[in-house]
Design a protein around this motif. Structure first.
Motif, PDB file in Angstrom:
ATOM      1  N   MET A  77       0.826  -1.208   0.000  1.00  0.00           N
ATOM      2  CA  MET A  77       0.000   0.000   0.000  1.00  0.00           C
ATOM      3  C   MET A  77       0.859   1.256   0.000  1.00  0.00           C
ATOM      4  O   MET A  77       0.607   2.205  -0.760  1.00  0.00           O
ATOM      5  N   ARG A  78       1.884   1.280   0.824  1.00  0.00           N
ATOM      6  CA  ARG A  78       2.728   2.475   0.894  1.00  0.00           C
ATOM      7  C   ARG A  78       3.526   2.686  -0.397  1.00  0.00           C
ATOM      8  O   ARG A  78       3.773   3.826  -0.791  1.00  0.00           O
ATOM      9  N   ALA A  79       3.923   1.598  -1.054  1.00  0.00           N
ATOM     10  CA  ALA A  79       4.613   1.736  -2.342  1.00  0.00           C
ATOM     11  C   ALA A  79       3.687   2.361  -3.380  1.00  0.00           C
ATOM     12  O   ALA A  79       4.110   3.228  -4.171  1.00  0.00           O
ATOM     13  N   ILE A  80       2.426   1.955  -3.373  1.00  0.00           N
ATOM     14  CA  ILE A  80       1.451   2.531  -4.312  1.00  0.00           C
ATOM     15  C   ILE A  80       1.226   4.005  -4.012  1.00  0.00           C
ATOM     16  O   ILE A  80       1.190   4.849  -4.920  1.00  0.00           O
ATOM     17  N   ILE A  81       1.085   4.354  -2.737  1.00  0.00           N
ATOM     18  CA  ILE A  81       0.827   5.747  -2.362  1.00  0.00           C
ATOM     19  C   ILE A  81       2.018   6.636  -2.723  1.00  0.00           C
ATOM     20  O   ILE A  81       1.848   7.767  -3.204  1.00  0.00           O
ATOM     21  N   LYS A  82       3.228   6.140  -2.533  1.00  0.00           N
ATOM     22  CA  LYS A  82       4.413   6.921  -2.930  1.00  0.00           C
ATOM     23  C   LYS A  82       4.395   7.210  -4.429  1.00  0.00           C
ATOM     24  O   LYS A  82       4.737   8.327  -4.858  1.00  0.00           O
ATOM     25  N   ALA A  83       4.002   6.214  -5.225  1.00  0.00           N
ATOM     26  CA  ALA A  83       3.939   6.417  -6.669  1.00  0.00           C
ATOM     27  C   ALA A  83       2.859   7.431  -7.037  1.00  0.00           C
ATOM     28  O   ALA A  83       3.042   8.249  -7.947  1.00  0.00           O
ATOM     29  N   ILE A  84       1.724   7.411  -6.324  1.00  0.00           N
ATOM     30  CA  ILE A  84       0.653   8.379  -6.603  1.00  0.00           C
ATOM     31  C   ILE A  84       1.097   9.792  -6.252  1.00  0.00           C
ATOM     32  O   ILE A  84       0.878  10.743  -7.016  1.00  0.00           O
ATOM     33  N   LEU A  85       1.729   9.952  -5.099  1.00  0.00           N
ATOM     34  CA  LEU A  85       2.153  11.291  -4.676  1.00  0.00           C
ATOM     35  C   LEU A  85       3.221  11.869  -5.598  1.00  0.00           C
ATOM     36  O   LEU A  85       3.305  13.084  -5.764  1.00  0.00           O
ATOM     37  N   ALA A  86       4.036  11.009  -6.189  1.00  0.00           N
ATOM     38  CA  ALA A  86       5.096  11.493  -7.087  1.00  0.00           C
ATOM     39  C   ALA A  86       4.654  11.530  -8.539  1.00  0.00           C
ATOM     40  O   ALA A  86       5.441  11.905  -9.408  1.00  0.00           O
ATOM     41  N   SER A  87       3.404  11.166  -8.822  1.00  0.00           N
ATOM     42  CA  SER A  87       2.956  11.072 -10.207  1.00  0.00           C
ATOM     43  C   SER A  87       2.852  12.443 -10.863  1.00  0.00           C
ATOM     44  O   SER A  87       2.306  13.385 -10.278  1.00  0.00           O
ATOM     45  N   PRO A  88       3.372  12.586 -12.090  1.00  0.00           N
ATOM     46  CA  PRO A  88       3.214  13.848 -12.823  1.00  0.00           C
ATOM     47  C   PRO A  88       1.811  14.017 -13.404  1.00  0.00           C
ATOM     48  O   PRO A  88       1.472  15.092 -13.910  1.00  0.00           O
ATOM     49  N   LEU A  89       1.005  12.956 -13.340  1.00  0.00           N
ATOM     50  CA  LEU A  89      -0.375  12.996 -13.821  1.00  0.00           C
ATOM     51  C   LEU A  89      -1.330  12.915 -12.642  1.00  0.00           C
ATOM     52  O   LEU A  89      -1.039  12.249 -11.644  1.00  0.00           O
TER      53      LEU A  89
END
Length: 469
Positions: A77-89
């Motif tokens: 879950m935390r890996a997914i959230i990190k990717a969302i927070l850093a997403s350029p989209l």
């Protein structure tokens, strides 16, 4: 010259106007849709992280996560959230279709997304972290009561508030989870109070209630409805502000590929346990009776896949050690005369290790007890079969070596020309020279009475025989 300058300024102004107007009439960029179904684990995290990166490369303007999950592992879950927070989209989490849910880890992902939406008839919440590392059989603590282990805490520790666990480890986990979701709620401007309630009290909400309490931003019947509501909205992403033009945008669906499906299969704790057993037994049979190599090849592949899966899962290394010890004991039972002690001990160690193998109580990541019992019974049956075959072989008369030669009945195939008491016989696939106290003749039945190096001493048999080895 002044006229030329005025014309140049007008041309630049017209160009700027065209640049501002042309995007309005151009076709909108596509919208990428990723599907999250079932338990969130290493496979889900890998799929979503790669999907977000791929959407940027394909020129998408928005990524929609269509969610239906009961929760999952904290690390994934935390890996997914990190990717969302850093997403350029911008990322929109959409709980759909009707009847779906975003429980536990799904609630955190919903709060972390730039846009939160739900379909009618869906729900979210129940985000209390499941205890990790608890010992099986430990009774749950009653609210407001302290456990014996807590009596050694600092004198200044405050008693646990009503509705919260009394043991220190659980309080730390819940406080950490509450702070995490509170930070996500503040970042996205959503209901902070309810977010903490979802963690501390495991409360849930329907889609309509979530919209009223500002837990989510939109309620949409389907994806086209959601895109119509998002059209023209501005959102802050890692690279700045973006304006969405989603009305009529093309939907690009990226379903899980073979890599994600394979990872989902092998990271199933039950499959990982079976692969580990197949790997160990395959290598055992290959080393005990080297031959074609099929057992060793398949065993090595299964064992490597199992170890890869286990390093992605929250495993208890004590459980892994007990499983390997149990398999070693059951294997040793086939070679050592322990009268079943090693075999029974191996089965017990295997069962206990399998029970504590996965160090979490997250739904979907446990190993069913019937599977453990079945594997233990199959292993015990296999060991019993091997022991039975070994005992039967011990009672069988020896057919090779000196013991197999002496007493063998065969026929003389040739007699020495200068010595009628010497000749040749065929035994055990080999040609042996023989000597007898009586003259020999070709085809005569003889019995081996002794061996002296490469020479066999024979005597005439009472009955002729056609045996030739």
């Amino acid at each position: 010259m002044p006229a030329f300058a005025r014309c140049l300024r007008r041309a630049l102004a017209l160009s700027s106007l065209l640049l501002a107007v042309l995007p309005v009439f151009a076709a909108p960029s596509p919208v990428t849709v990723l599907t999250v179904e079932g338990v969130i684990g290493p496979a889900s995290a890998d799929y979503l992280i790669r999907g977000l990166s791929r959407a940027k490369q394909e020129g998408s303007q928005l990524v929609v996560l269509r969610i239906d999950t009961p929760g999952g592992l904290d690390t994934s879950m935390r890996a997914i959230i990190k990717a969302i927070l850093a997403s350029p989209l911008p990322v929109a989490s959409y709980v759909a279709p009707s009847g779906a849910r975003a429980a536990s880890a799904g609630t955190y992902i919903l709060y972390a997304s730039h846009i939160a939406a739900m379909a009618p008839g869906t729900n979210l919440g129940a985000a209390t972290p499941v205890q990790i590392g608890g010992m099986p059989g430990t009774p749950p603590q009653q609210p407001g009561r302290s456990s014996p282990a807590d009596k050694g805490d600092k004198a200044g520790d405050e008693p646990a508030p009503s509705g919260e666990p009394a043991d220190t480890l659980s309080r730390k986990q819940i406080n950490d989870a509450a702070a995490y979701i509170r930070g996500l709620a503040q970042l996205r401007g959503r209901n902070v109070e309810w977010a903490e309630q979802a963690v501390r009290e495991a409360v849930s909400l329907s889609a309509r209630e979530a919209l009223e309490l500002k837990v989510i931003d939109y309620q949409a019947t389907d994806l086209p409805d959601l895109l119509r509501q998002l059209d023209g909205k501005r959102h802050a992403v890692a690279e700045g502000m973006v304006t969405l033009r989603t009305a009529g945008a093309e939907l690009v669906f990226h379903e899980p590929d073979w890599r994600t499906r394979l990872l989902a299969v092998i990271t199933n704790p039950s499959v990982a346990l079976i692969l580990m057993m197949l790997g160990v037994y395959g290598l055992f049979f290959e080393f005990s009776s080297p031959g074609f190599g099929l057992g060793g090849v398949l065993g090595a592949i299964c064992l490597i896949l199992a170890l890869y899966a286990l390093q992605l899962l929250p495993v208890s290394y004590a459980g892994v050690g007990l499983i390997l010890l149990g398999i070693a004991f059951m294997t040793a039972e086939a070679f050592l005369p322990s009268f079943g002690v090693l075999g029974i001990g191996g089965v017990v160690a295997f069962v206990i290790g399998a029970l504590i193998l996965i160090d979490t109580e997250v739904p979907g990541f446990g190993i069913p007890l019937p599977l453990i019992v079945t594997l233990a019974v199959v292993s015990a049956g296999l060991i019993a079969f091997i022991v039975g075959m070994a005992l039967k072989a011990r009672r069988r008369e020896v057919q090779s070596g000196d013991a197999g030669l002496v007493g063998s009945l065969t026929a003389v195939i040739a007699v020495e020309a200068g010595d009628p008491r010497a000749g040749w016989v065929q035994l055990q696939g080999e040609r042996w020279q023989v000597r007898s106290p009586q003259p020999l003749r070709s085809g005569q039945a003889v019995r081996v009475v002794a061996r002296q190096g490469l020479l066999l001493e024979v005597a005439a048999a009472e009955q002729p025989t056609s045996e030739g080895g």
